[in-house]
Write a protein that holds these residues in place. Structure first.
Motif, PDB file in Angstrom:
ATOM      1  N   ALA A 151       0.866  -1.434  -0.271  1.00 57.97           N
ATOM      2  CA  ALA A 151       0.135  -0.589   0.121  1.00 57.97           C
ATOM      3  C   ALA A 151       0.731   1.117  -0.004  1.00 57.97           C
ATOM      4  CB  ALA A 151      -0.832   0.263   1.444  1.00 57.97           C
ATOM      5  N   GLY A 152       2.230   0.865   0.505  1.00 59.18           N
ATOM      6  CA  GLY A 152       2.799   2.416   0.122  1.00 59.18           C
ATOM      7  C   GLY A 152       3.684   2.711  -0.659  1.00 59.18           C
ATOM      8  N   ILE A 153       3.420   1.617  -1.717  1.00 57.30           N
ATOM      9  CA  ILE A 153       4.339   2.133  -2.834  1.00 57.30           C
ATOM     10  C   ILE A 153       3.081   2.719  -3.503  1.00 57.30           C
ATOM     11  CG2 ILE A 153       5.470   0.805  -4.830  1.00 57.30           C
ATOM     12  CD1 ILE A 153       5.819  -1.676  -2.966  1.00 57.30           C
ATOM     13  N   ALA A 154       3.577   4.188  -4.723  1.00 56.68           N
ATOM     14  CA  ALA A 154       2.506   4.733  -5.673  1.00 56.68           C
ATOM     15  C   ALA A 154       1.962   3.912  -6.454  1.00 56.68           C
ATOM     16  CB  ALA A 154       3.260   5.920  -5.719  1.00 56.68           C
ATOM     17  N   GLY A 155       0.920   4.205  -6.921  1.00 51.90           N
ATOM     18  CA  GLY A 155       0.338   3.494  -8.129  1.00 51.90           C
ATOM     19  C   GLY A 155       0.505   1.422  -7.851  1.00 51.90           C
ATOM     20  N   SER A 156       0.220   0.864  -6.396  1.00 53.56           N
ATOM     21  CA  SER A 156       0.318  -0.712  -6.670  1.00 53.56           C
ATOM     22  C   SER A 156      -1.043  -0.950  -6.905  1.00 53.56           C
ATOM     23  CB  SER A 156       0.768  -0.886  -5.221  1.00 53.56           C
ATOM     24  OG  SER A 156      -0.161  -0.410  -4.309  1.00 53.56           O
ATOM     25  N   ARG A 157      -1.985  -0.286  -6.574  1.00 50.77           N
ATOM     26  CA  ARG A 157      -3.676  -0.590  -6.935  1.00 50.77           C
ATOM     27  C   ARG A 157      -3.553  -1.022  -9.217  1.00 50.77           C
ATOM     28  NH1 ARG A 157      -8.272  -0.531  -4.703  1.00 50.77           N
ATOM     29  NH2 ARG A 157      -7.661   0.502  -3.177  1.00 50.77           N
ATOM     30  N   ALA A 158      -3.032  -0.226  -8.979  1.00 48.97           N
ATOM     31  CA  ALA A 158      -2.808   0.115 -10.770  1.00 48.97           C
ATOM     32  C   ALA A 158      -1.927  -1.083 -11.784  1.00 48.97           C
ATOM     33  CB  ALA A 158      -2.561   1.466 -11.881  1.00 48.97           C
ATOM     34  N   LEU A 159      -0.628  -1.554 -10.794  1.00 45.80           N
ATOM     35  CA  LEU A 159       0.233  -2.408 -11.450  1.00 45.80           C
ATOM     36  C   LEU A 159      -0.260  -3.744 -10.905  1.00 45.80           C
ATOM     37  CD1 LEU A 159       3.294  -1.997 -10.715  1.00 45.80           C
ATOM     38  CD2 LEU A 159       2.620  -4.103  -9.362  1.00 45.80           C
ATOM     39  N   ILE A 160      -1.772  -3.957  -9.865  1.00 44.25           N
ATOM     40  CA  ILE A 160      -1.752  -5.118  -9.331  1.00 44.25           C
ATOM     41  C   ILE A 160      -2.932  -5.808 -11.057  1.00 44.25           C
ATOM     42  CG2 ILE A 160      -3.215  -6.495  -7.496  1.00 44.25           C
ATOM     43  CD1 ILE A 160      -1.139  -5.365  -5.654  1.00 44.25           C
ATOM     44  N   ASN A 161      -3.542  -4.485 -11.096  1.00 45.33           N
ATOM     45  CA  ASN A 161      -5.233  -5.174 -11.744  1.00 45.33           C
ATOM     46  C   ASN A 161      -4.136  -4.926 -12.763  1.00 45.33           C
ATOM     47  OD1 ASN A 161      -6.706  -4.048 -10.075  1.00 45.33           O
ATOM     48  ND2 ASN A 161      -7.265  -2.576 -10.525  1.00 45.33           N
ATOM     49  N   ALA A 162      -3.254  -4.937 -14.076  1.00 42.23           N
ATOM     50  CA  ALA A 162      -2.794  -4.359 -14.791  1.00 42.23           C
ATOM     51  C   ALA A 162      -1.996  -6.543 -14.997  1.00 42.23           C
ATOM     52  CB  ALA A 162      -1.673  -3.998 -15.358  1.00 42.23           C
ATOM     53  N   PHE A 163      -1.486  -6.960 -13.535  1.00 39.02           N
ATOM     54  CA  PHE A 163      -1.019  -8.250 -13.575  1.00 39.02           C
ATOM     55  C   PHE A 163      -1.890  -9.388 -13.559  1.00 39.02           C
ATOM     56  CE2 PHE A 163       0.508 -11.677 -11.070  1.00 39.02           C
ATOM     57  CZ  PHE A 163       2.018 -11.784 -11.459  1.00 39.02           C
ATOM     58  N   GLY A 164      -2.998  -8.301 -13.145  1.00 36.66           N
ATOM     59  CA  GLY A 164      -3.951 -10.222 -13.338  1.00 36.66           C
ATOM     60  C   GLY A 164      -4.506  -9.609 -15.233  1.00 36.66           C
ATOM     61  N   LYS A 165      -4.012  -8.626 -15.684  1.00 36.10           N
ATOM     62  CA  LYS A 165      -4.587  -9.521 -17.104  1.00 36.10           C
ATOM     63  C   LYS A 165      -3.190 -10.074 -18.287  1.00 36.10           C
ATOM     64  CE  LYS A 165      -7.871  -6.331 -16.855  1.00 36.10           C
ATOM     65  NZ  LYS A 165      -7.598  -4.579 -16.219  1.00 36.10           N
ATOM     66  N   VAL A 166      -2.549  -9.477 -17.336  1.00 34.72           N
ATOM     67  CA  VAL A 166      -0.970 -10.135 -18.092  1.00 34.72           C
ATOM     68  C   VAL A 166      -0.246 -10.893 -17.815  1.00 34.72           C
ATOM     69  CG1 VAL A 166      -1.100  -7.639 -19.360  1.00 34.72           C
ATOM     70  CG2 VAL A 166       0.801  -8.634 -17.394  1.00 34.72           C
ATOM     71  N   SER A 167       0.045 -11.556 -16.997  1.00 27.86           N
ATOM     72  CA  SER A 167       0.302 -12.842 -16.328  1.00 27.86           C
ATOM     73  C   SER A 167      -0.221 -14.428 -17.412  1.00 27.86           C
ATOM     74  CB  SER A 167      -0.037 -13.450 -14.934  1.00 27.86           C
ATOM     75  OG  SER A 167      -1.319 -13.726 -14.791  1.00 27.86           O
TER      76      SER A 167
END
Ligand code: NAD
Length: 265
Positions: free
Chosen positions: A199-215
């Motif tokens: 939660a302390g890392i800027a932009g982590s929510r978007a990164l996690i969402n994108a990850f679920g699509k490209v993994s």
């Protein structure tokens, strides 16, 4: 019989029931391990103790890994309670919030040293302190992230720290593999999971969402995915595995970085 029946594991890094260390603890318990827990601050004890008790563990001790005296004290307590142990889990990282947004190069000397101290040195310090307690064939495990290998936006100094942590896994594996007890040392590189640390890392929510699509498995990683892989790595099934960084990331690290429409992911 579980994979870890008869083994004792010390787990460092549970903050709450979203922590990766908690996923590991649940899997270890299911596989028959006896567990001991350590927490960072008094404030966390209120959360960690009931979680530990829900898995039948009553050894719950403080240790701020920034303090040598805490590390010595926690291992002395472990020795008097358990005698010997089989598994050490280090699931700890910290960097100042201001160093986990914007560009990397603005990191201060103090911010850099803090990240390296808590996220890297602490594994070596805990491993050294735990070594006298380790039974033959024991295993040590730490947690890393692909930001060690690639420039992940905003991961910054933590990526530098994880690269050093992965190197320390190899050197510890060499040191402890030469010991006649043949202690193994490995890391799990987990895909991004929404936890307190992230939660302390800027932009982590978007990164996690994108990850679920490209993994490659088109999904995100859970703490149970990591816990199950940790149970294998710390069991005798992995007796021939040491010095490894094992990816538990739904195949993200081997994926070609385009999404299904052929656009940049
Ligand atoms: P978390 O916040 O639940 O766990 C981090 C833990 O570090 C907390 O329990 C915290 O108390 C502990 N800690 C921080 N400073 C400490 C200190 N001075 N002394 C003792 N303990 C201290 O978050 P998490 O995501 O479960 O993180 C666990 C590990 O997994 C970290 O090494 C993290 O970098 C790594 N990891 C996380 C992800 C992810 O996406 N969540 C991915 C890959 C790797």
């Amino acid at each position: 019989m579980g994979l870890l029946t008869g083994k004792t594991a010390l787990i460092f890094g549970v903050a709450n029931d979203h922590s990766i260390a908690w996923g590991i603890a649940k899997a270890f318990h299911r596989e028959g391990a006896i567990l001991g827990f350590s927490y960072a601050t008094e404030k966390l004890e209120r959360r960690v103790r009931p979680l530990a008790e829900s898995l039948g563990a009553d050894w719950v001790e403080p240790c701020d890994v920034a303090k040598d005296e805490d590390i010595t004290a926690v291992m002395e307590k472990a020795a008097s309670r358990f005698g010997q142990i089989d598994i050490l889990v280090h699931s700890i990282a910290f960097a100042n919030r201001e160093d986990l947004s914007g560009p990397y190069y603005t990191v201060s000397r103090q911010g850099f040293l803090t990240a390296m101290d808590i996220s890297v040195y602490s594994f070596t310090a805990l491993a050294r302190a735990a070594l006298p307690l380790m039974r033959p064939g024991g295993a040590m495990l730490t947690l890393t992230y692909i930001g060690s290998q690639r420039a992940v936006p905003h991961y910054n100094v933590m990526g530098v720290a994880k690269a050093a942590l992965e190197a320390s896994v190899r050197y510890l594996a060499a040191d402890f593999g030469a010991d006649e007890r043949r202690i193994r040392v490995n890391a799990i590189s987990a895909g991004p999971i929404r936890t307190l640390a992230v939660a302390g890392i800027a932009g982590s929510r978007a990164l996690i969402n994108a990850f679920g699509k490209v993994s490659l498995l088109h999904r995100n990683i859970t703490i149970d995915d990591v816990g199950n892989a940790a149970a294998y790595l710390c069991s005798d099934l992995a007796a021939g595995v040491t010095g490894e960084v094992h990816y538990v990331d739904a195949g993200f690290n081997v994926a070609f970085p385009l999404n299904e429409e052929g656009e940049d992911a």
